[in-house]
Structure formats: C-alpha cells, structure tokens
Design a protein around this motif. Structure first.
Motif, PDB file in Angstrom:
ATOM      1  N   LEU A 117      80.425  66.648  25.925  1.00 62.08           N
ATOM      2  CA  LEU A 117      79.422  66.628  24.862  1.00 62.08           C
ATOM      3  C   LEU A 117      80.139  66.299  23.560  1.00 62.08           C
ATOM      4  O   LEU A 117      80.994  67.067  23.115  1.00 62.08           O
ATOM      5  CB  LEU A 117      78.698  67.974  24.770  1.00 62.08           C
ATOM      6  CG  LEU A 117      77.521  68.006  23.794  1.00 62.08           C
ATOM      7  CD1 LEU A 117      76.379  68.843  24.356  1.00 62.08           C
ATOM      8  CD2 LEU A 117      77.938  68.546  22.428  1.00 62.08           C
ATOM      9  N   PRO A 118      79.838  65.151  22.934  1.00 63.06           N
ATOM     10  CA  PRO A 118      80.583  64.719  21.739  1.00 63.06           C
ATOM     11  C   PRO A 118      79.978  65.280  20.449  1.00 63.06           C
ATOM     12  O   PRO A 118      78.896  64.873  20.025  1.00 63.06           O
ATOM     13  CB  PRO A 118      80.445  63.193  21.790  1.00 63.06           C
ATOM     14  CG  PRO A 118      79.117  62.967  22.463  1.00 63.06           C
ATOM     15  CD  PRO A 118      78.892  64.126  23.405  1.00 63.06           C
ATOM     16  N   LEU A 119      80.661  66.196  19.822  1.00 64.62           N
ATOM     17  CA  LEU A 119      80.241  66.748  18.534  1.00 64.62           C
ATOM     18  C   LEU A 119      81.075  66.052  17.461  1.00 64.62           C
ATOM     19  O   LEU A 119      82.186  66.471  17.144  1.00 64.62           O
ATOM     20  CB  LEU A 119      80.446  68.259  18.496  1.00 64.62           C
ATOM     21  CG  LEU A 119      79.944  68.985  17.246  1.00 64.62           C
ATOM     22  CD1 LEU A 119      78.430  68.849  17.112  1.00 64.62           C
ATOM     23  CD2 LEU A 119      80.345  70.444  17.278  1.00 64.62           C
ATOM     24  N   ASP A 120      80.539  64.995  16.919  1.00 68.36           N
ATOM     25  CA  ASP A 120      81.307  64.108  16.053  1.00 68.36           C
ATOM     26  C   ASP A 120      81.287  64.599  14.607  1.00 68.36           C
ATOM     27  O   ASP A 120      80.758  63.936  13.708  1.00 68.36           O
ATOM     28  CB  ASP A 120      80.754  62.689  16.149  1.00 68.36           C
ATOM     29  CG  ASP A 120      81.732  61.650  15.621  1.00 68.36           C
ATOM     30  OD1 ASP A 120      82.848  62.044  15.217  1.00 68.36           O
ATOM     31  OD2 ASP A 120      81.390  60.455  15.619  1.00 68.36           O
ATOM     32  N   LEU A 172      80.168  59.891  31.581  1.00 67.33           N
ATOM     33  CA  LEU A 172      81.576  59.790  31.970  1.00 67.33           C
ATOM     34  C   LEU A 172      82.148  61.165  32.288  1.00 67.33           C
ATOM     35  O   LEU A 172      82.020  62.105  31.494  1.00 67.33           O
ATOM     36  CB  LEU A 172      82.373  59.163  30.825  1.00 67.33           C
ATOM     37  CG  LEU A 172      83.904  59.153  30.983  1.00 67.33           C
ATOM     38  CD1 LEU A 172      84.322  58.149  32.044  1.00 67.33           C
ATOM     39  CD2 LEU A 172      84.569  58.855  29.647  1.00 67.33           C
ATOM     40  N   GLU A 173      82.784  61.309  33.427  1.00 63.47           N
ATOM     41  CA  GLU A 173      83.376  62.589  33.798  1.00 63.47           C
ATOM     42  C   GLU A 173      84.838  62.641  33.353  1.00 63.47           C
ATOM     43  O   GLU A 173      85.611  61.705  33.559  1.00 63.47           O
ATOM     44  CB  GLU A 173      83.264  62.817  35.297  1.00 63.47           C
ATOM     45  CG  GLU A 173      81.836  63.083  35.749  1.00 63.47           C
ATOM     46  CD  GLU A 173      81.775  63.743  37.101  1.00 63.47           C
ATOM     47  OE1 GLU A 173      82.664  63.479  37.941  1.00 63.47           O
ATOM     48  OE2 GLU A 173      80.838  64.534  37.339  1.00 63.47           O
ATOM     49  N   VAL A 174      85.173  63.759  32.741  1.00 61.76           N
ATOM     50  CA  VAL A 174      86.531  64.006  32.265  1.00 61.76           C
ATOM     51  C   VAL A 174      87.089  65.178  33.071  1.00 61.76           C
ATOM     52  O   VAL A 174      86.399  66.176  33.282  1.00 61.76           O
ATOM     53  CB  VAL A 174      86.535  64.341  30.758  1.00 61.76           C
ATOM     54  CG1 VAL A 174      87.958  64.591  30.276  1.00 61.76           C
ATOM     55  CG2 VAL A 174      85.874  63.228  29.960  1.00 61.76           C
ATOM     56  N   VAL A 182      83.037  58.098  25.811  1.00 62.85           N
ATOM     57  CA  VAL A 182      81.789  58.846  26.043  1.00 62.85           C
ATOM     58  C   VAL A 182      80.601  58.102  25.437  1.00 62.85           C
ATOM     59  O   VAL A 182      79.505  58.096  25.998  1.00 62.85           O
ATOM     60  CB  VAL A 182      81.904  60.270  25.472  1.00 62.85           C
ATOM     61  CG1 VAL A 182      80.563  60.999  25.533  1.00 62.85           C
ATOM     62  CG2 VAL A 182      82.959  61.069  26.234  1.00 62.85           C
ATOM     63  N   ALA A 183      80.801  57.451  24.284  1.00 65.99           N
ATOM     64  CA  ALA A 183      79.729  56.664  23.673  1.00 65.99           C
ATOM     65  C   ALA A 183      79.318  55.507  24.588  1.00 65.99           C
ATOM     66  O   ALA A 183      78.134  55.166  24.695  1.00 65.99           O
ATOM     67  CB  ALA A 183      80.169  56.142  22.309  1.00 65.99           C
ATOM     68  N   LYS A 192      97.038  68.114  32.109  1.00 61.08           N
ATOM     69  CA  LYS A 192      96.622  66.719  31.920  1.00 61.08           C
ATOM     70  C   LYS A 192      95.107  66.629  31.743  1.00 61.08           C
ATOM     71  O   LYS A 192      94.345  67.402  32.328  1.00 61.08           O
ATOM     72  CB  LYS A 192      97.039  65.866  33.120  1.00 61.08           C
ATOM     73  CG  LYS A 192      98.538  65.638  33.230  1.00 61.08           C
ATOM     74  CD  LYS A 192      98.871  64.754  34.426  1.00 61.08           C
ATOM     75  CE  LYS A 192     100.384  64.507  34.525  1.00 61.08           C
ATOM     76  NZ  LYS A 192     100.734  63.674  35.698  1.00 61.08           N
ATOM     77  N   VAL A 193      94.694  65.665  30.923  1.00 59.85           N
ATOM     78  CA  VAL A 193      93.291  65.284  30.778  1.00 59.85           C
ATOM     79  C   VAL A 193      93.160  63.864  31.298  1.00 59.85           C
ATOM     80  O   VAL A 193      93.949  62.985  30.914  1.00 59.85           O
ATOM     81  CB  VAL A 193      92.834  65.357  29.305  1.00 59.85           C
ATOM     82  CG1 VAL A 193      91.371  64.943  29.182  1.00 59.85           C
ATOM     83  CG2 VAL A 193      93.039  66.753  28.737  1.00 59.85           C
ATOM     84  N   GLN A 194      92.182  63.617  32.170  1.00 59.20           N
ATOM     85  CA  GLN A 194      92.018  62.300  32.783  1.00 59.20           C
ATOM     86  C   GLN A 194      90.578  61.826  32.653  1.00 59.20           C
ATOM     87  O   GLN A 194      89.640  62.623  32.822  1.00 59.20           O
ATOM     88  CB  GLN A 194      92.420  62.349  34.263  1.00 59.20           C
ATOM     89  CG  GLN A 194      93.886  62.714  34.488  1.00 59.20           C
ATOM     90  CD  GLN A 194      94.198  62.961  35.960  1.00 59.20           C
ATOM     91  OE1 GLN A 194      93.505  63.718  36.633  1.00 59.20           O
ATOM     92  NE2 GLN A 194      95.250  62.327  36.455  1.00 59.20           N
ATOM     93  N   TRP A 195      90.394  60.557  32.336  1.00 58.95           N
ATOM     94  CA  TRP A 195      89.082  59.934  32.324  1.00 58.95           C
ATOM     95  C   TRP A 195      89.270  58.445  32.572  1.00 58.95           C
ATOM     96  O   TRP A 195      90.265  57.856  32.155  1.00 58.95           O
ATOM     97  CB  TRP A 195      88.366  60.170  30.991  1.00 58.95           C
ATOM     98  CG  TRP A 195      88.958  59.458  29.812  1.00 58.95           C
ATOM     99  CD1 TRP A 195      88.535  58.276  29.248  1.00 58.95           C
ATOM    100  CD2 TRP A 195      90.108  59.857  29.045  1.00 58.95           C
ATOM    101  NE1 TRP A 195      89.332  57.934  28.192  1.00 58.95           N
ATOM    102  CE2 TRP A 195      90.298  58.886  28.043  1.00 58.95           C
ATOM    103  CE3 TRP A 195      90.987  60.965  29.112  1.00 58.95           C
ATOM    104  CZ2 TRP A 195      91.332  58.974  27.119  1.00 58.95           C
ATOM    105  CZ3 TRP A 195      92.006  61.034  28.193  1.00 58.95           C
ATOM    106  CH2 TRP A 195      92.174  60.069  27.204  1.00 58.95           C
ATOM    107  N   ASN A 196      88.304  57.846  33.313  1.00 55.60           N
ATOM    108  CA  ASN A 196      88.473  56.464  33.744  1.00 55.60           C
ATOM    109  C   ASN A 196      89.872  56.304  34.318  1.00 55.60           C
ATOM    110  O   ASN A 196      90.281  57.036  35.201  1.00 55.60           O
ATOM    111  CB  ASN A 196      88.214  55.491  32.590  1.00 55.60           C
ATOM    112  CG  ASN A 196      86.737  55.416  32.232  1.00 55.60           C
ATOM    113  OD1 ASN A 196      85.882  55.732  33.050  1.00 55.60           O
ATOM    114  ND2 ASN A 196      86.442  54.996  31.014  1.00 55.60           N
ATOM    115  N   ARG A 197      90.649  55.398  33.774  1.00 52.08           N
ATOM    116  CA  ARG A 197      92.032  55.231  34.237  1.00 52.08           C
ATOM    117  C   ARG A 197      93.025  55.756  33.201  1.00 52.08           C
ATOM    118  O   ARG A 197      94.235  55.522  33.321  1.00 52.08           O
ATOM    119  CB  ARG A 197      92.318  53.757  34.532  1.00 52.08           C
ATOM    120  CG  ARG A 197      91.479  53.203  35.686  1.00 52.08           C
ATOM    121  CD  ARG A 197      91.813  51.750  35.951  1.00 52.08           C
ATOM    122  NE  ARG A 197      91.027  51.215  37.046  1.00 52.08           N
ATOM    123  CZ  ARG A 197      91.086  49.959  37.472  1.00 52.08           C
ATOM    124  NH1 ARG A 197      91.925  49.109  36.868  1.00 52.08           N
ATOM    125  NH2 ARG A 197      90.324  49.541  38.473  1.00 52.08           N
TER     126      ARG A 197
END
Length: 211
Positions: free
Chosen positions: A12-15, A148-150, A142-143, A158-163
């Motif tokens: 959830l992006p809190l910008d 998108l799953e993180v 995320v936008a 580690k944090v991973q998303w996409n590649r």
C-alpha cells in the motif's frame, strides 16, 4: 506476539513524507491500554471525510475515496510503503498498535523516527529501512502494477519484487526476537523456571517481603 519470517503481499503506497504519529492514530483514540480496536481509526483524519468523534460509530462515517487506504486496488495489503521520517512526532505506541491491528506486518521507508522504529519491534511489525532511490523504485513499480507482490524475507534480510532485490540491515537481537515471535514479556517468560526458583529462595531468606 506473532512471529515474522517471510511476508509476501501487495504494497500500500502512502506517498507522504514526515507522517507523524498523530496522523497515524489521532489523540482522541488513545484512551485504551489494549492493543486491539485501533485499526478502524488508522490514518483517521485522512481516511474519513467527517471528523473523528468517539461518540460517532465508524460505520456511519463517510470514507474518503481519494485516500489510498480506501481504494479497492490496495485492499488487504499487509505491507505499507512510506516516505522518509515515518512515525515522527509523539512517542505513542498506539501508532504501531493501529498499524498492526489493521493488518500491516511490515513498513518500508527510507527512514523512521527512532521511538516509532523501536516500538515496531515490540509489536511484531518489521520496519525495513531502504535507500530513498530503492523506495522510489518500489513506488514506481507499485504505481505500474498495484497488485505487485513484494516479498520480505527476514532471515535472508532481503526485499524482492519483480526481478529486483534489495538487502536491509537489522540488529541481530531484534531479528531473532521477531523470527521467534518474542516480545519483552515473551523473552522474560523464557526464564520462568529460574524466576520461580529465585522467588522461592527469596521468600525463605526475606519472608517479611512476602507477608
């Protein structure tokens, strides 16, 4: 406390930068010492179009459709993505209680206020500090894909998303406590047998303290 090992979730992006604890949970809701029930008031001033009042049931209030927490695309996210200096302001532990009660298990940001950061570990929420450009890349990802799953792997740090992948640092003691689901009370109770032995010996040596 629930253990934290691996979390895979949309973010959830809190910008917003400098989100303070009064924004996370406003002062009028700090009247309980129990950790449950605060999730419905999380980000209250931004989440609802009408002012928060303990005499008004939440079910009768008007959600702000523009606020990210109310948008269906991000419903069910257990990961909060934030900007720098998240959790600044007063030291209220209720801020973390509200995040956890809503369902967030992890907050990723470039920086955190110290007291908020410490309170996270006491309540089973993992605060992950990543460089600002890495956080920006996550916001952009995320936008582009709100679903998108993180993945946050605490053991591997580690944090991973996409590649993409990013490493984060964490104090070894705090890491161990989260992995085992131990808060300060849980840590103390690991020594319950030794405490009982000490109390029994103390009762014999200083009985006047136990009368």
């Amino acid at each position: 406390m629930e253990a934290f090992t691996v979390l895979t979730s949309p973010a959830l992006p809190l910008d917003r930068a400098n989100v303070d604890t009064d924004a996370i949970i406003p002062k009028q809701y700090l009247k309980s010492i129990y950790k449950s029930g605060f999730g419905q008031y999380l980000f209250d001033d931004w989440r609802y179009l009408d002012a928060g009042d303990l005499s008004i049931p939440v079910s009768s209030r008007r959600p702000n459709p523009e606020f990210v927490l109310n948008q269906p695309l991000h419903r069910g996210a257990k990961l909060l993505l934030a900007r720098e200096n998240f959790g600044c302001g007063s030291s209220r532990e209720h801020a973390v209680w509200a995040l956890a009660d809503y369902g967030f298990r992890c907050v990723i940001a470039p920086s955190f206020a110290d007291i908020f950061f410490n309170n996270c570990f006491k309540n089973g929420v993992l605060p992950v500090q990543l460089p600002a450009d890495t956080v920006e890349a996550l916001f952009q990802a995320v936008a582009a894909d709100p679903k998108l799953e993180v993945t946050i792997d605490l053991a591997a740090q580690k944090v991973q998303w996409n590649r993409a992948e990013a490493a984060f640092s964490i104090d070894p003691f705090r890491k161990d406590c989260l992995l085992r689901g131990l808060d300060e009370i849980g840590l103390t109770l690991e020594h319950a047998d030794a405490i009982r032995v000490y109390e029994a010996q103390r009762a014999k040596s200083a009985p006047w303290l136990f009368s």
